[in-house]
Design a protein around this motif. Structure first.
Motif, PDB file in Angstrom:
ATOM      1  N   THR A  84       0.665  -0.803   0.227  1.00  0.00           N
ATOM      2  CA  THR A  84       0.216  -0.102  -0.138  1.00  0.00           C
ATOM      3  C   THR A  84       0.419   1.346   0.025  1.00  0.00           C
ATOM      4  O   THR A  84       0.621   2.229  -0.660  1.00  0.00           O
ATOM      5  N   LEU A  85       2.145   1.132   0.549  1.00  0.00           N
ATOM      6  CA  LEU A  85       2.819   2.350   1.087  1.00  0.00           C
ATOM      7  C   LEU A  85       3.413   2.689  -0.376  1.00  0.00           C
ATOM      8  O   LEU A  85       3.408   4.080  -0.404  1.00  0.00           O
ATOM      9  N   ASP A  86       3.878   1.516  -0.924  1.00  0.00           N
ATOM     10  CA  ASP A  86       4.658   2.513  -2.203  1.00  0.00           C
ATOM     11  C   ASP A  86       3.756   2.597  -3.068  1.00  0.00           C
ATOM     12  O   ASP A  86       4.618   3.412  -3.735  1.00  0.00           O
ATOM     13  N   GLN A  87       2.181   2.696  -2.741  1.00  0.00           N
ATOM     14  CA  GLN A  87       2.098   3.629  -3.865  1.00  0.00           C
ATOM     15  C   GLN A  87       2.139   5.073  -4.209  1.00  0.00           C
ATOM     16  O   GLN A  87       1.228   5.947  -5.022  1.00  0.00           O
ATOM     17  N   TYR A  88       2.508   5.723  -2.748  1.00  0.00           N
ATOM     18  CA  TYR A  88       2.300   6.645  -2.237  1.00  0.00           C
ATOM     19  C   TYR A  88       3.314   7.257  -1.455  1.00  0.00           C
ATOM     20  O   TYR A  88       3.671   8.765  -1.943  1.00  0.00           O
ATOM     21  N   VAL A  89       4.592   6.082  -1.358  1.00  0.00           N
ATOM     22  CA  VAL A  89       6.045   6.763  -0.853  1.00  0.00           C
ATOM     23  C   VAL A  89       6.469   8.678  -1.306  1.00  0.00           C
ATOM     24  O   VAL A  89       7.180   8.857  -0.877  1.00  0.00           O
ATOM     25  N   GLU A  90       6.807   8.186  -2.575  1.00  0.00           N
ATOM     26  CA  GLU A  90       7.213   9.206  -3.735  1.00  0.00           C
ATOM     27  C   GLU A  90       7.122   9.975  -3.449  1.00  0.00           C
ATOM     28  O   GLU A  90       6.800  11.328  -4.144  1.00  0.00           O
ATOM     29  N   ASN A  91       5.426  10.818  -2.960  1.00  0.00           N
ATOM     30  CA  ASN A  91       4.865  11.754  -2.722  1.00  0.00           C
ATOM     31  C   ASN A  91       4.829  12.315  -1.098  1.00  0.00           C
ATOM     32  O   ASN A  91       4.582  11.109  -0.088  1.00  0.00           O
ATOM     33  N   ASP A  92       4.047  13.379  -0.723  1.00  0.00           N
ATOM     34  CA  ASP A  92       3.764  13.824   0.934  1.00  0.00           C
ATOM     35  C   ASP A  92       2.930  12.910   1.500  1.00  0.00           C
ATOM     36  O   ASP A  92       1.373  13.144   0.992  1.00  0.00           O
TER      37      ASP A  92
END
Length: 471
Positions: A149-157
């Motif tokens: 799940t986090l992999d989908q968002y960690v490139e953003n704040d």
């Protein structure tokens, strides 16, 4: 981040976990010299924690320098000014994430995504009360799903909201599991995590904090905010867009009734535009803005886009960075008062980018409307040819005319951002992750799979802008 984490009751400064994972003299890098795990036990309410005498003695040694735990109201983070990667990570080219791989975990809705917070950062929720018993859930699978799940968002704040209530002796993970999570969620995950809200912290959290104390760095620790009551979240999150688990709501109501805390929140957002100031633009309807400003495209949208068009097309990571929280509130207040806003005087192009996202997210109804939520989510079942026909029909026949004009205006600008992606690193996929949750959300909570469909739809709008809006 310049967050003041001192609590109303005082106390020592909080220690924080070192993100470089020092071994602290242990050559094997283990956090504990002993390989035996302290066994914590809860009472049935999940509110208290007990350990045997040996474990408590062990924890007491960890706490020999004094308690590090702070309680009290949360405070907003100040200037967000962390190093930014020269090369932004780019999500996969459009393949939908296979949630079926983790359906056994996803079905419990332990992890949920709730759009953006008031600073334009993705909100991810972890609800302890939704954890099934340890016999029914493989915690290793839970960890893999967490990373997935986090992999989908960690490139953003992004921010995490952790609802602690409901963790009991029946569903609690082992301490070794928590240590594994901390070890393996490395700098990739910590870098863009801007806030970790611990809601309804208990003695268990205090003990864990002391256990982790020798390995906690100031940089990471400033991101941790303790929330005793749900109303404290309202200054930082779009609370009405959160689906708080019913057990958490009930527990919070009991705590509020028992302790009678002050209610600190008074924001600009209103539930009905009839009670808003005529000049207000945030948190109202598009019809309210058109009626009072005599224009279809809201001034805040036009001013932000035109400034960004001139100043931000080649800015690396535009729309993926946060900005100074205090400045954001001041600019938002100016817009709501009908005052002139000149972004050139703010000295940070990211202010305008976050203001645009915030305006969209705070609309009383999303730009793409609640009525189109389900039809858009179902689009992924259509073949490519049919998708184009259905999207054209929805935009031209079912989307209100004003919404259509505003959407077209914004998307045209986003295509210009993509045209400069070599410089700004913002591909249509990156922009879709940023704007998807700000253009459409349900009246309730969006599932992780639905969030993926919304992002894909937003990318589709950007990639097919000419076919959809100019043909």
């Amino acid at each position: 981040m310049d967050t003041d984490m001192s609590a109303s009751g005082g106390g020592d400064p909080q220690p924080y976990i070192n993100e470089d994972f020092p071994s602290d003299g242990n050559e094997d890098g283990q956090l504990f010299e002993s390989t035996e795990e302290p066994e914590f036990e809860f009472d049935e309410s999940g509110l208290e924690l007990a350990a045997d005498d040996g474990d408590m003695e062990y924890l007491a040694r960890e706490n020999s320098e004094g308690s590090a735990f702070q309680s009290g109201s949360i405070t907003p983070d100040g200037l967000i000014d962390e190093d930014f990667e020269k090369e932004l990570g780019t999500p996969s080219d459009g393949e939908e994430e296979d949630e079926g791989e983790f359906q056994d975990v996803a079905q419990h809705n332990i992890l949920e995504v709730a759009g953006d917070d008031v600073y334009g950062r993705k909100v991810i929720i972890f609800s302890s009360c939704k954890l099934p018993s340890s016999e029914k859930l493989d915690h290793q699978r839970l960890f893999l799903y967490l990373k997935h799940t986090l992999d989908q968002y960690v490139e953003n704040d992004y921010v995490i909201v952790y609802f602690h209530y409901g963790l009991t002796s029946k569903n609690k993970p082992k301490l070794s599991w928590l240590l594994q999570v901390y070890r393996e969620l490395d700098r990739k995950y910590k870098k863009n995590l801007k806030a970790l809200y611990l809601v309804h912290p208990t003695r268990f959290i205090k003990i864990l904090w002391n256990v982790f104390k020798p390995f906690i760095s100031a940089k990471f620790g400033r991101k941790v905010m303790y929330v005793n009551y749900l109303h404290e979240l309202k200054e930082h999150l779009h609370f009405d867009q959160l689906v708080v688990p019913e057990p958490v709501l009930q527990y919070d109501a009991k705590q509020v009734k028992s302790n009678k805390p002050p209610y600190p929140y008074s924001g600009d957002r209103v539930d009905d535009s009839s009670g808003a100031q005529k000049t207000q633009q945030f948190g109202v309807t598009l019809s309210h803005i058109r009626q009072n400003y005599k224009c279809v495209i809201p001034p805040v949208v036009e001013i932000s886009v035109e400034y960004l068009r001139v100043n931000a097309l080649d800015v690396e990571g535009i729309f993926r960075r946060s900005a100074n929280a205090r400045t954001l509130k001041e600019v938002q207040k100016k817009f709501n008062q009908g005052l002139t806003v000149d972004f050139c005087t703010e000295g940070d192009v990211h202010i305008a980018a976050v203001i645009l996202k915030t305006f969209l997210r705070e609309l009383q109804e999303p730009l793409l409307t609640f009525d189109l939520y389900q039809p858009i989510v179902r689009l992924h079942n259509q073949d490519e040819g049919r998708q184009m026909v259905d999207v054209q029909r929805m935009l031209r026949e079912e989307l209100p005319e004003d919404n259509y004009i505003i959407l077209k205006y914004i998307l045209q600008f986003l295509t210009e951002i993509v045209a400069h992606c070599e410089e700004n690193k913002m591909t249509s996929m990156n922009l879709s992750i940023v704007f998807g949750p700000n253009l459409l959300w349900p009246k309730g909570q969006a599932s992780l799979s639905a969030m993926g469909y919304l992002n894909n739809f937003t990318r589709y709008l950007i990639d097919h802008y000419r076919d959809l809006f100019e043909s």
